[in-house]
Design a protein around this motif. Structure first.
Motif, PDB file in Angstrom:
ATOM      1  N   TYR A 114     -22.177 -13.919  14.019  1.00  0.00           N
ATOM      2  CA  TYR A 114     -22.402 -15.252  13.457  1.00  0.00           C
ATOM      3  C   TYR A 114     -21.507 -16.426  14.033  1.00  0.00           C
ATOM      4  CZ  TYR A 114     -17.864 -14.062  10.986  1.00  0.00           C
ATOM      5  OH  TYR A 114     -16.556 -13.685  10.716  1.00  0.00           O
ATOM      6  N   GLY A 115     -22.049 -17.655  13.919  1.00  0.00           N
ATOM      7  CA  GLY A 115     -21.288 -18.808  14.647  1.00  0.00           C
ATOM      8  C   GLY A 115     -20.553 -19.226  13.709  1.00  0.00           C
ATOM      9  N   PRO A 116     -19.860 -20.706  14.126  1.00  0.00           N
ATOM     10  CA  PRO A 116     -18.978 -21.310  13.352  1.00  0.00           C
ATOM     11  C   PRO A 116     -19.470 -21.897  11.968  1.00  0.00           C
ATOM     12  CG  PRO A 116     -19.806 -22.738  15.194  1.00  0.00           C
ATOM     13  CD  PRO A 116     -20.295 -21.390  15.115  1.00  0.00           C
ATOM     14  N   THR A 117     -20.736 -21.772  11.619  1.00  0.00           N
ATOM     15  CA  THR A 117     -21.262 -22.275  10.361  1.00  0.00           C
ATOM     16  C   THR A 117     -22.208 -21.201  10.092  1.00  0.00           C
ATOM     17  OG1 THR A 117     -21.081 -24.372  11.183  1.00  0.00           O
ATOM     18  CG2 THR A 117     -22.605 -24.156   9.343  1.00  0.00           C
ATOM     19  N   VAL A 118     -22.454 -20.897   8.761  1.00  0.00           N
ATOM     20  CA  VAL A 118     -23.436 -20.240   8.046  1.00  0.00           C
ATOM     21  C   VAL A 118     -23.967 -20.769   6.839  1.00  0.00           C
ATOM     22  CG1 VAL A 118     -23.878 -17.920   6.900  1.00  0.00           C
ATOM     23  CG2 VAL A 118     -22.164 -18.061   8.957  1.00  0.00           C
ATOM     24  N   GLU A 119     -25.316 -20.943   6.801  1.00  0.00           N
ATOM     25  CA  GLU A 119     -25.955 -21.313   5.579  1.00  0.00           C
ATOM     26  C   GLU A 119     -26.696 -20.226   4.782  1.00  0.00           C
ATOM     27  OE1 GLU A 119     -27.027 -25.790   6.938  1.00  0.00           O
ATOM     28  OE2 GLU A 119     -28.520 -24.465   6.768  1.00  0.00           O
ATOM     29  N   LEU A 120     -26.690 -20.405   3.467  1.00  0.00           N
ATOM     30  CA  LEU A 120     -27.376 -19.322   2.737  1.00  0.00           C
ATOM     31  C   LEU A 120     -28.342 -20.328   1.704  1.00  0.00           C
ATOM     32  CD1 LEU A 120     -27.625 -16.621   0.821  1.00  0.00           C
ATOM     33  CD2 LEU A 120     -25.789 -17.488  -0.369  1.00  0.00           C
ATOM     34  N   VAL A 121     -29.527 -19.840   1.743  1.00  0.00           N
ATOM     35  CA  VAL A 121     -30.669 -20.503   1.073  1.00  0.00           C
ATOM     36  C   VAL A 121     -31.168 -19.463  -0.025  1.00  0.00           C
ATOM     37  CG1 VAL A 121     -32.542 -22.007   0.785  1.00  0.00           C
ATOM     38  CG2 VAL A 121     -30.817 -22.344   2.544  1.00  0.00           C
ATOM     39  N   VAL A 122     -31.449 -19.758  -1.241  1.00  0.00           N
ATOM     40  CA  VAL A 122     -31.749 -18.944  -2.194  1.00  0.00           C
ATOM     41  C   VAL A 122     -33.078 -19.743  -2.927  1.00  0.00           C
ATOM     42  CG1 VAL A 122     -31.689 -17.804  -4.069  1.00  0.00           C
ATOM     43  CG2 VAL A 122     -29.753 -17.887  -2.952  1.00  0.00           C
ATOM     44  N   PHE A 123     -34.335 -19.389  -2.876  1.00  0.00           N
ATOM     45  CA  PHE A 123     -35.633 -20.008  -3.229  1.00  0.00           C
ATOM     46  C   PHE A 123     -35.880 -19.732  -4.695  1.00  0.00           C
ATOM     47  CE2 PHE A 123     -35.952 -20.407   1.505  1.00  0.00           C
ATOM     48  CZ  PHE A 123     -36.244 -21.757   1.649  1.00  0.00           C
ATOM     49  N   GLU A 124     -36.672 -20.470  -5.310  1.00  0.00           N
ATOM     50  CA  GLU A 124     -36.926 -20.117  -6.779  1.00  0.00           C
ATOM     51  C   GLU A 124     -37.620 -18.962  -6.772  1.00  0.00           C
ATOM     52  OE1 GLU A 124     -37.693 -23.003  -5.099  1.00  0.00           O
ATOM     53  OE2 GLU A 124     -38.183 -24.582  -6.331  1.00  0.00           O
ATOM     54  N   ASP A 125     -38.688 -18.503  -5.732  1.00  0.00           N
ATOM     55  CA  ASP A 125     -39.210 -17.268  -6.018  1.00  0.00           C
ATOM     56  C   ASP A 125     -38.656 -16.167  -5.190  1.00  0.00           C
ATOM     57  OD1 ASP A 125     -39.600 -18.205  -3.400  1.00  0.00           O
ATOM     58  OD2 ASP A 125     -41.622 -18.114  -3.426  1.00  0.00           O
ATOM     59  N   ASP A 126     -37.473 -16.180  -4.695  1.00  0.00           N
ATOM     60  CA  ASP A 126     -36.655 -15.282  -4.329  1.00  0.00           C
ATOM     61  C   ASP A 126     -36.053 -14.130  -5.592  1.00  0.00           C
ATOM     62  OD1 ASP A 126     -37.238 -15.990  -1.804  1.00  0.00           O
ATOM     63  OD2 ASP A 126     -35.053 -17.017  -1.410  1.00  0.00           O
ATOM     64  N   VAL A 127     -36.070 -14.843  -6.652  1.00  0.00           N
ATOM     65  CA  VAL A 127     -35.152 -14.345  -7.798  1.00  0.00           C
ATOM     66  C   VAL A 127     -36.072 -14.103  -8.916  1.00  0.00           C
ATOM     67  CG1 VAL A 127     -33.139 -14.384  -9.291  1.00  0.00           C
ATOM     68  CG2 VAL A 127     -33.156 -15.248  -6.819  1.00  0.00           C
ATOM     69  N   CYS A 128     -36.042 -12.844  -9.720  1.00  0.00           N
ATOM     70  CA  CYS A 128     -36.555 -12.817 -10.975  1.00  0.00           C
ATOM     71  C   CYS A 128     -35.765 -11.982 -11.906  1.00  0.00           C
ATOM     72  CB  CYS A 128     -37.811 -11.905 -10.760  1.00  0.00           C
ATOM     73  SG  CYS A 128     -37.418 -10.133 -10.479  1.00  0.00           S
ATOM     74  N   SER A 129     -35.757 -12.563 -13.044  1.00  0.00           N
ATOM     75  CA  SER A 129     -35.187 -11.896 -14.351  1.00  0.00           C
ATOM     76  C   SER A 129     -35.990 -11.084 -15.176  1.00  0.00           C
ATOM     77  CB  SER A 129     -34.449 -13.101 -15.251  1.00  0.00           C
ATOM     78  OG  SER A 129     -34.093 -12.789 -16.454  1.00  0.00           O
ATOM     79  N   PHE A 130     -35.258 -10.282 -15.951  1.00  0.00           N
ATOM     80  CA  PHE A 130     -35.814  -9.327 -16.711  1.00  0.00           C
ATOM     81  C   PHE A 130     -36.041 -10.018 -18.283  1.00  0.00           C
ATOM     82  CE2 PHE A 130     -33.473  -6.028 -14.708  1.00  0.00           C
ATOM     83  CZ  PHE A 130     -34.490  -5.631 -14.089  1.00  0.00           C
ATOM     84  N   ARG A 131     -35.618 -11.320 -18.321  1.00  0.00           N
ATOM     85  CA  ARG A 131     -36.108 -11.960 -19.494  1.00  0.00           C
ATOM     86  C   ARG A 131     -37.881 -13.111 -18.951  1.00  0.00           C
ATOM     87  NH1 ARG A 131     -34.046 -16.632 -20.458  1.00  0.00           N
ATOM     88  NH2 ARG A 131     -32.639 -16.920 -18.703  1.00  0.00           N
ATOM     89  N   LEU A 132     -38.709 -12.749 -19.929  1.00  0.00           N
ATOM     90  CA  LEU A 132     -39.973 -13.070 -19.600  1.00  0.00           C
ATOM     91  C   LEU A 132     -40.086 -14.655 -19.429  1.00  0.00           C
ATOM     92  CD1 LEU A 132     -42.908 -12.379 -19.462  1.00  0.00           C
ATOM     93  CD2 LEU A 132     -43.440 -12.938 -21.912  1.00  0.00           C
ATOM     94  N   GLY A 133     -40.488 -15.152 -18.203  1.00  0.00           N
ATOM     95  CA  GLY A 133     -40.709 -16.559 -17.973  1.00  0.00           C
ATOM     96  C   GLY A 133     -39.453 -17.135 -17.358  1.00  0.00           C
ATOM     97  N   ALA A 134     -38.205 -16.226 -17.199  1.00  0.00           N
ATOM     98  CA  ALA A 134     -37.093 -17.006 -16.709  1.00  0.00           C
ATOM     99  C   ALA A 134     -37.038 -17.041 -15.045  1.00  0.00           C
ATOM    100  CB  ALA A 134     -35.731 -16.290 -17.100  1.00  0.00           C
ATOM    101  N   ARG A 135     -36.786 -18.142 -14.483  1.00  0.00           N
ATOM    102  CA  ARG A 135     -36.803 -18.505 -13.049  1.00  0.00           C
ATOM    103  C   ARG A 135     -35.586 -19.237 -12.684  1.00  0.00           C
ATOM    104  NH1 ARG A 135     -39.800 -22.972 -11.428  1.00  0.00           N
ATOM    105  NH2 ARG A 135     -40.391 -21.557  -9.796  1.00  0.00           N
ATOM    106  N   LEU A 136     -35.467 -19.250 -11.532  1.00  0.00           N
ATOM    107  CA  LEU A 136     -34.409 -20.138 -10.970  1.00  0.00           C
ATOM    108  C   LEU A 136     -35.195 -21.571 -10.989  1.00  0.00           C
ATOM    109  CD1 LEU A 136     -31.916 -19.732  -9.479  1.00  0.00           C
ATOM    110  CD2 LEU A 136     -32.855 -19.946  -7.472  1.00  0.00           C
ATOM    111  N   HIS A 137     -34.185 -22.738 -11.352  1.00  0.00           N
ATOM    112  CA  HIS A 137     -35.027 -24.140 -11.625  1.00  0.00           C
ATOM    113  C   HIS A 137     -35.161 -24.721 -10.231  1.00  0.00           C
ATOM    114  CE1 HIS A 137     -35.773 -27.567 -13.875  1.00  0.00           C
ATOM    115  NE2 HIS A 137     -35.293 -28.251 -13.188  1.00  0.00           N
TER     116      HIS A 137
END
Length: 685
Positions: free
Chosen positions: A305-328
């Motif tokens: 890895y270089g001098p800079t690292v970026e992390l991106v989490v998109f809305e559809d990367d994550v799901c919850s066990f609560r019905l309908g809950a999602r990353l905004h």
């Protein structure tokens, strides 16, 4: 004697009768006969015992394999019609039998031309005997037949809605009618004007208010009241991200609830001035590495890895066990890796705008992205607020006004019936909903938190049978109040986020906590004091990746768990708990080889004074064979209480009593892999 749903229980069978019945059942189940004789046996048994579900299953098999196989549609319908008549006779004996209604449903679903209108008429008659039935199912079948005619569907829905009004007026405790009403009302509201919808909502609140004032302890109307008010759907939040290791690179992402990754979040780095994906693996802490509140990305062996690292989490990367809950919204973090001394940097990743300035091309995931305007605000969508379960509004004021109005109604009832538990529970729920509409650090927020906690404490007093439920809810409220300073000020919605400067220590002693609701809130801590609570499990420690000292003295812990993911743990205070066996101490450490401690060779001091295990073993440590699985980890166990040890040290300092020092040293054992080092004190050979 009354059984389920008011039915009288039959007297228990005698041993002889039970044995005879089991023999008949065995013969029938094992028999390969699919003729009239076999069918007559099932008829005889089911007339005597209509809830004999095994025989209903056998009867269907006999019909399918002996009578229906190869039959034409007309013959099949005749067989099914005979079955419907047989079931109808039996329903008179027990109209609440799930198994008979299930058999009747099976017949109707397999007929070539079922008479759903006739079935609806029959069911309506049975409503006089029992309000719980398959009527909703039949309505759905009729709606499917009339799906091209919306007028018929709406007419039928209005008729059923009026019928629920009749049934509720006869009995406010008719849960089935209340529930059916909620499904019908949603269907009818789609065809209403805004004025008609508002008038309907007002009428429903008047109806339910009449019901709860008539019987404040009946839950049916209260549940409908909650449905009518509606609840805001809360988004999943990323509290923050940090780095805990540079060799290999390990990045931690903390969520405010348990989540699963649908797609692994994108980690990019700069190599030779070009952005490239960084190879690695995502795992959640805990026994199941596929879900959790804390997720760790570990750089793959050989990856650079270089001098800079970026992390991106998109809305559809994550799901919850609560019905309908999602990353905004999509969230991005950036890390400069030039400084690799964790003692000199916070380790926290800075949150960035999700725009075209990212290393990865986000337009492939989220569509067109405008040029960045220099702000650090992530892109957000407009949010509608649930005013009731029937309407939404862009105005937060509408939501607030509704909640305040209904809170006033419940307060009024609570004054009339101060010891009625349902009004207190509903008031607490509504106050919590109102709490989500105000600023996190406002005075009103604090007052709402305090009142909700007081209400749970009152429930514990007046309803001791459900004490554990109320204590857990109280714990959630207290924990939220005591950790509020860790969260940035602002609205609860759409998301929450860690403050920029987080304290290294947190004192939650003597708060009456039964558990740690959101351990991800504590991921940054170095010291956590939980002395004198009612905590029963140490599993939450698996998410405290930076903690050095955890004080769990004077709790209710019986077994150590979750310690393998605490790479920085140095002192674990467990005095005055309920640990009764040494194997329950060992259980917390046998998986160190799979965790960070097993790789780094950490040293942990465990204080076990005044636990039953000390008394059971006579104050002596017994080495278990399972210690061989611990790995290259130093472990020091002290079973004399720290208070007594300090008192003895003070006595030594004052009087120079050498024997006291020896007594203290005899209360310590050190374990490393399979070797026990026993230091008996000065002067021992």
């Amino acid at each position: 004697m009354e059984g389920r749903h008011g039915q009288k229980k039959e007297q228990a069978e005698s041993t002889e009768a039970l044995k005879a019945r089991q023999e008949r059942e065995a013969v029938l189940v094992d028999s390969k006969k699919r003729d009239n004789d076999a069918l007559r046996v099932t008829t005889s048994l089911l007339r005597k015992s209509p809830d004999y579900y095994t025989i209903w299953n056998v009867r269907r098999t006999i019909l399918q394999e002996g009578f229906l196989e190869g039959a034409d549609a007309e013959t099949g319908d005749k067989i099914y019609s005979n079955e419907l008549e047989f079931v109808q006779e039996n329903l008179k004996l027990n109209p609440k039998s799930y198994f008979m209604w299930n058999h009747r449903r099976w017949c109707l679903e397999h007929m070539s031309n079922p008479r759903w209108d006739k079935e609806l008429a029959m069911v309506s008659k049975f409503l006089e005997l029992d309000a719980r039935n398959c009527k909703r199912y039949i309505i759905r079948q009729l709606d499917l037949q009339d799906k091209v005619s919306s007028d018929k569907i709406l007419e039928r829905a209005q008729s059923e809605f009026d019928y629920t009004t009749t049934k509720i007026s006869q009995n406010f405790s008719n849960y089935s009618a209340w529930h059916n009403r909620s499904t019908l009302l949603g269907k009818l509201a789609d065809d209403m004007t805004e004025e008609e919808r508002q008038a309907t909502v007002d009428n429903e609140f008047d109806l339910v208010k009449n019901a709860i004032y008539t019987d404040p302890e009946d839950q049916s109307a209260w549940l409908y009241h909650l449905w009518l008010i509606g609840r805001e759907s809360r988004s999943i939040s990323i509290l923050g991200s940090s780095v805990i290791s540079f060799h290999p690179l390990e990045i931690v992402v903390a969520f405010d609830e348990t989540v699963k990754f649908v797609n692994p979040p994108t980690v990019s780095t700069m190599v030779n001035h070009l952005p490239v994906p960084l190879a690695g693996e995502w795992k959640a802490t805990g026994t199941d590495s596929t879900l959790g509140t804390i997720w760790i990305f570990q750089q793959a062996p050989g990856a650079e890895y270089g001098p800079t690292v970026e992390l991106v989490v998109f809305e559809d990367d994550v799901c919850s066990f609560r019905l309908g809950a999602r990353l905004h919204s999509a969230v991005c973090f950036e890390l400069e890796t030039v400084e690799k001394d964790l003692s000199k940097i916070s380790g926290r990743l800075g949150r960035l705008v999700v725009g075209k300035n990212l290393m990865c091309d986000v337009t492939k995931r989220i569509g067109h992205v405008p040029d960045p305007d220099g702000t650090l605000d992530t892109q957000k969508e407009n949010r509608k607020h649930t005013v009731t379960s029937l309407t939404t509004s862009d105005s937060l004021d509408d939501r607030t006004a509704l909640l305040e109005r209904e809170i006033a109604v419940v307060r009024e009832l609570n004054e009339i019936e101060p010891d009625s538990k349902w009004p207190i529970q509903i008031l607490s729920m509504l106050l919590s909903e109102l709490r989500q509409t105000v600023r996190i650090h406002s005075t009103q927020a604090k007052l709402l938190d305090d009142e909700c906690i007081e209400l749970q404490e009152k429930l514990i007093t007046i309803d001791p049978l459900r004490q554990e439920r109320y204590e857990d809810r109280r714990t959630q409220l207290v924990f939220g109040r005591e950790t509020l300073h860790l969260i940035k000020d602002g609205k609860r919605f759409p998301e929450v986020e860690f403050e920029e400067d987080l304290p290294p220590s947190l004192d939650l002693s003597m708060r009456g906590l039964t558990h740690i609701p959101i351990s991800a809130y504590l991921v940054h801590l170095h010291t956590l004091n939980l002395d004198s609570n009612a905590i029963t499990s140490t599993r939450f420690i698996r998410n405290l990746l930076n903690v050095r000292h955890v004080n769990l003295a004077n709790n209710m812990i019986k077994r150590l768990e979750g310690l393998q993911h605490a790479p920085s743990l140095e002192i674990l205070t467990l005095e005055n708990n309920l640990i009764a066996r040494w194997e329950d101490v060992v259980a917390g450490f046998v998986f160190w080889g799979e965790g960070k401690l097993g790789r780094t060779g950490g040293h942990v001091k465990v204080l076990l004074g005044n636990n039953p295990v000390v008394e059971n073993e006579g104050g002596e440590y017994v080495l278990e064979k399972r210690w061989e699985d611990v790995g290259e980890v130093g472990l020091e166990i002290q079973w004399k209480s720290e208070e007594l040890r300090l008192a003895e040290e003070a006595l030594v300092a004052a009087e120079g009593v050498a024997s006291t020092s020896e007594s203290h040293m005899e209360a310590i054992r050190r374990v490393s892999t399979t070797v026990v080092e026993f230091d008996a004190g000065p002067g021992t050979a």
